[in-house]
Design a protein around this motif. Sequence first.
Motif, PDB file in Angstrom:
ATOM      1  N   GLU A 152       0.835  -1.208   0.000  1.00  0.00           N
ATOM      2  CA  GLU A 152       0.000   0.000   0.000  1.00  0.00           C
ATOM      3  C   GLU A 152       0.866   1.254   0.000  1.00  0.00           C
ATOM      4  O   GLU A 152       0.577   2.222  -0.725  1.00  0.00           O
ATOM      5  CB  GLU A 152      -0.932  -0.006   1.211  1.00  0.00           C
ATOM      6  CG  GLU A 152      -2.042  -1.040   1.128  1.00  0.00           C
ATOM      7  CD  GLU A 152      -2.880  -1.096   2.390  1.00  0.00           C
ATOM      8  OE1 GLU A 152      -4.035  -1.542   2.307  1.00  0.00           O
ATOM      9  OE2 GLU A 152      -2.382  -0.709   3.474  1.00  0.00           O
ATOM     10  N   LEU A 153       1.908   1.250   0.807  1.00  0.00           N
ATOM     11  CA  LEU A 153       2.804   2.406   0.865  1.00  0.00           C
ATOM     12  C   LEU A 153       3.468   2.643  -0.490  1.00  0.00           C
ATOM     13  O   LEU A 153       3.573   3.798  -0.937  1.00  0.00           O
ATOM     14  CB  LEU A 153       3.874   2.193   1.942  1.00  0.00           C
ATOM     15  CG  LEU A 153       3.389   2.210   3.394  1.00  0.00           C
ATOM     16  CD1 LEU A 153       4.547   1.889   4.340  1.00  0.00           C
ATOM     17  CD2 LEU A 153       2.777   3.554   3.756  1.00  0.00           C
ATOM     18  N   LEU A 154       3.905   1.579  -1.145  1.00  0.00           N
ATOM     19  CA  LEU A 154       4.540   1.725  -2.451  1.00  0.00           C
ATOM     20  C   LEU A 154       3.557   2.290  -3.473  1.00  0.00           C
ATOM     21  O   LEU A 154       3.898   3.192  -4.250  1.00  0.00           O
ATOM     22  CB  LEU A 154       5.070   0.372  -2.924  1.00  0.00           C
ATOM     23  CG  LEU A 154       6.211  -0.249  -2.104  1.00  0.00           C
ATOM     24  CD1 LEU A 154       6.575  -1.622  -2.666  1.00  0.00           C
ATOM     25  CD2 LEU A 154       7.436   0.661  -2.084  1.00  0.00           C
ATOM     26  N   THR A 155       2.329   1.770  -3.466  1.00  0.00           N
ATOM     27  CA  THR A 155       1.309   2.242  -4.404  1.00  0.00           C
ATOM     28  C   THR A 155       0.929   3.681  -4.116  1.00  0.00           C
ATOM     29  O   THR A 155       0.803   4.504  -5.040  1.00  0.00           O
ATOM     30  CB  THR A 155       0.062   1.346  -4.326  1.00  0.00           C
ATOM     31  OG1 THR A 155       0.426  -0.007  -4.602  1.00  0.00           O
ATOM     32  CG2 THR A 155      -1.005   1.792  -5.317  1.00  0.00           C
ATOM     33  N   TYR A 156       0.770   3.999  -2.853  1.00  0.00           N
ATOM     34  CA  TYR A 156       0.392   5.360  -2.466  1.00  0.00           C
ATOM     35  C   TYR A 156       1.458   6.363  -2.900  1.00  0.00           C
ATOM     36  O   TYR A 156       1.147   7.421  -3.448  1.00  0.00           O
ATOM     37  CB  TYR A 156       0.193   5.409  -0.948  1.00  0.00           C
ATOM     38  CG  TYR A 156      -0.064   6.800  -0.408  1.00  0.00           C
ATOM     39  CD1 TYR A 156      -1.339   7.361  -0.494  1.00  0.00           C
ATOM     40  CD2 TYR A 156       0.957   7.542   0.201  1.00  0.00           C
ATOM     41  CE1 TYR A 156      -1.584   8.638   0.008  1.00  0.00           C
ATOM     42  CE2 TYR A 156       0.716   8.805   0.692  1.00  0.00           C
ATOM     43  CZ  TYR A 156      -0.555   9.354   0.596  1.00  0.00           C
ATOM     44  OH  TYR A 156      -0.786  10.611   1.083  1.00  0.00           O
ATOM     45  N   ARG A 157       2.714   6.036  -2.672  1.00  0.00           N
ATOM     46  CA  ARG A 157       3.799   6.967  -3.027  1.00  0.00           C
ATOM     47  C   ARG A 157       3.858   7.197  -4.529  1.00  0.00           C
ATOM     48  O   ARG A 157       4.139   8.307  -4.992  1.00  0.00           O
ATOM     49  CB  ARG A 157       5.141   6.447  -2.519  1.00  0.00           C
ATOM     50  CG  ARG A 157       5.273   6.446  -1.000  1.00  0.00           C
ATOM     51  CD  ARG A 157       6.703   6.186  -0.574  1.00  0.00           C
ATOM     52  NE  ARG A 157       7.560   7.335  -0.885  1.00  0.00           N
ATOM     53  CZ  ARG A 157       8.772   7.223  -1.400  1.00  0.00           C
ATOM     54  NH1 ARG A 157       9.275   6.034  -1.697  1.00  0.00           N
ATOM     55  NH2 ARG A 157       9.505   8.292  -1.632  1.00  0.00           N
ATOM     56  N   LYS A 158       3.604   6.148  -5.327  1.00  0.00           N
ATOM     57  CA  LYS A 158       3.609   6.309  -6.778  1.00  0.00           C
ATOM     58  C   LYS A 158       2.494   7.240  -7.235  1.00  0.00           C
ATOM     59  O   LYS A 158       2.666   8.071  -8.129  1.00  0.00           O
ATOM     60  CB  LYS A 158       3.451   4.948  -7.453  1.00  0.00           C
ATOM     61  CG  LYS A 158       4.682   4.061  -7.357  1.00  0.00           C
ATOM     62  CD  LYS A 158       4.420   2.716  -8.027  1.00  0.00           C
ATOM     63  CE  LYS A 158       5.637   1.809  -7.907  1.00  0.00           C
ATOM     64  NZ  LYS A 158       5.380   0.469  -8.505  1.00  0.00           N
ATOM     65  N   ARG A 159       1.331   7.113  -6.606  1.00  0.00           N
ATOM     66  CA  ARG A 159       0.181   7.906  -7.032  1.00  0.00           C
ATOM     67  C   ARG A 159       0.202   9.319  -6.481  1.00  0.00           C
ATOM     68  O   ARG A 159      -0.386  10.231  -7.065  1.00  0.00           O
ATOM     69  CB  ARG A 159      -1.117   7.222  -6.596  1.00  0.00           C
ATOM     70  CG  ARG A 159      -1.354   5.891  -7.273  1.00  0.00           C
ATOM     71  CD  ARG A 159      -2.710   5.334  -6.938  1.00  0.00           C
ATOM     72  NE  ARG A 159      -2.864   4.002  -7.495  1.00  0.00           N
ATOM     73  CZ  ARG A 159      -3.944   3.256  -7.330  1.00  0.00           C
ATOM     74  NH1 ARG A 159      -4.967   3.727  -6.619  1.00  0.00           N
ATOM     75  NH2 ARG A 159      -4.014   2.050  -7.858  1.00  0.00           N
ATOM     76  N   MET A 160       0.860   9.502  -5.345  1.00  0.00           N
ATOM     77  CA  MET A 160       0.846  10.808  -4.694  1.00  0.00           C
ATOM     78  C   MET A 160       2.178  11.530  -4.843  1.00  0.00           C
ATOM     79  O   MET A 160       2.630  12.234  -3.932  1.00  0.00           O
ATOM     80  CB  MET A 160       0.502  10.646  -3.200  1.00  0.00           C
ATOM     81  CG  MET A 160      -0.815   9.957  -2.965  1.00  0.00           C
ATOM     82  SD  MET A 160      -2.195  10.853  -3.714  1.00  0.00           S
ATOM     83  CE  MET A 160      -3.553   9.732  -3.384  1.00  0.00           C
ATOM     84  N   ALA A 161       2.837  11.323  -5.969  1.00  0.00           N
ATOM     85  CA  ALA A 161       4.079  12.041  -6.292  1.00  0.00           C
ATOM     86  C   ALA A 161       5.132  11.892  -5.201  1.00  0.00           C
ATOM     87  O   ALA A 161       5.707  12.867  -4.723  1.00  0.00           O
ATOM     88  CB  ALA A 161       3.791  13.515  -6.549  1.00  0.00           C
ATOM     89  N   GLN A 162       5.345  10.629  -4.791  1.00  0.00           N
ATOM     90  CA  GLN A 162       6.397  10.324  -3.818  1.00  0.00           C
ATOM     91  C   GLN A 162       6.169  10.971  -2.454  1.00  0.00           C
ATOM     92  O   GLN A 162       7.112  11.283  -1.734  1.00  0.00           O
ATOM     93  CB  GLN A 162       7.769  10.741  -4.364  1.00  0.00           C
ATOM     94  CG  GLN A 162       8.109  10.155  -5.723  1.00  0.00           C
ATOM     95  CD  GLN A 162       8.196   8.646  -5.685  1.00  0.00           C
ATOM     96  OE1 GLN A 162       8.865   8.096  -4.839  1.00  0.00           O
ATOM     97  NE2 GLN A 162       7.537   7.983  -6.613  1.00  0.00           N
ATOM     98  N   SER A 163       4.904  11.182  -2.093  1.00  0.00           N
ATOM     99  CA  SER A 163       4.608  11.840  -0.816  1.00  0.00           C
ATOM    100  C   SER A 163       5.082  10.986   0.353  1.00  0.00           C
ATOM    101  O   SER A 163       4.832   9.779   0.408  1.00  0.00           O
ATOM    102  CB  SER A 163       3.104  12.081  -0.678  1.00  0.00           C
ATOM    103  OG  SER A 163       2.803  12.583   0.603  1.00  0.00           O
TER     104      SER A 163
END
Length: 233
Positions: A152-163
């Motif tokens: 989830e963290l990996l997917t989230y960072r990809k979608r949220m511009a490395q947030s």
Amino acid sequence: MVLDTETTGLDPTLHRIVDISLVEVSRNGIRPLYQTLVNPQQTIPPEASEVHHITDRQVKDKPTWEEVWPTVLTHIQDAVLVAHNAKFDRSFLPETHRPWICSYRLARHLWPEAQKHTNQYLRYWLGLELDADMAHSAAGDTFVTAHVFWQELLTYRKRMAQSDQVEELIAYAASRIPITTMPFGKHKGKPLEDVPIDYIQWALKNREDMEDDLYAALQECWVSYTTNRGRVV
């Protein structure tokens, strides 16, 4: 930190914890921290044992929750707590004064195309090769949830511009989940706008177990209907 509990039942006012596990998730990887069975000082009903396979005999010589909780706190410290269906686990714990992330809600935001979002389903849907055969034990569930959360963290960072802002992640997981189809009953799978308004009204009045996100979506349908009807009149 991923946390999971097994209990004697579903009501935190009546039931007690019988198993708790903590797993650390950090940039250094995933690391089991703590697990123990707990003597609930009450009988474990067969309905509960059917789920987690923990019996009275197994917990009779284990520490009580009052003995376990200080140790749990030493591991929690300043961690962000993660649980799959965090609302349930959080309801059984004393106040930790720490932020929580529900990995179940996060999965529903990130992967709406998945047919289910239980941690064991996501384990296989994501293709995770894990040696975790203790489904519905606290240790097994935290191990699986920790790896699901990592994805989830990996997917989230990809979608949220490395947030990397944890506050944003917490808010995202807690935000309302869009629901566009009816998930239960005779209209299951039908777009909400095509569900008869009398059925929506019935569901709003009678489904006490309804998730907040679905309730809000049905409420919007009802408000839209009554508003449009008023305009016609």
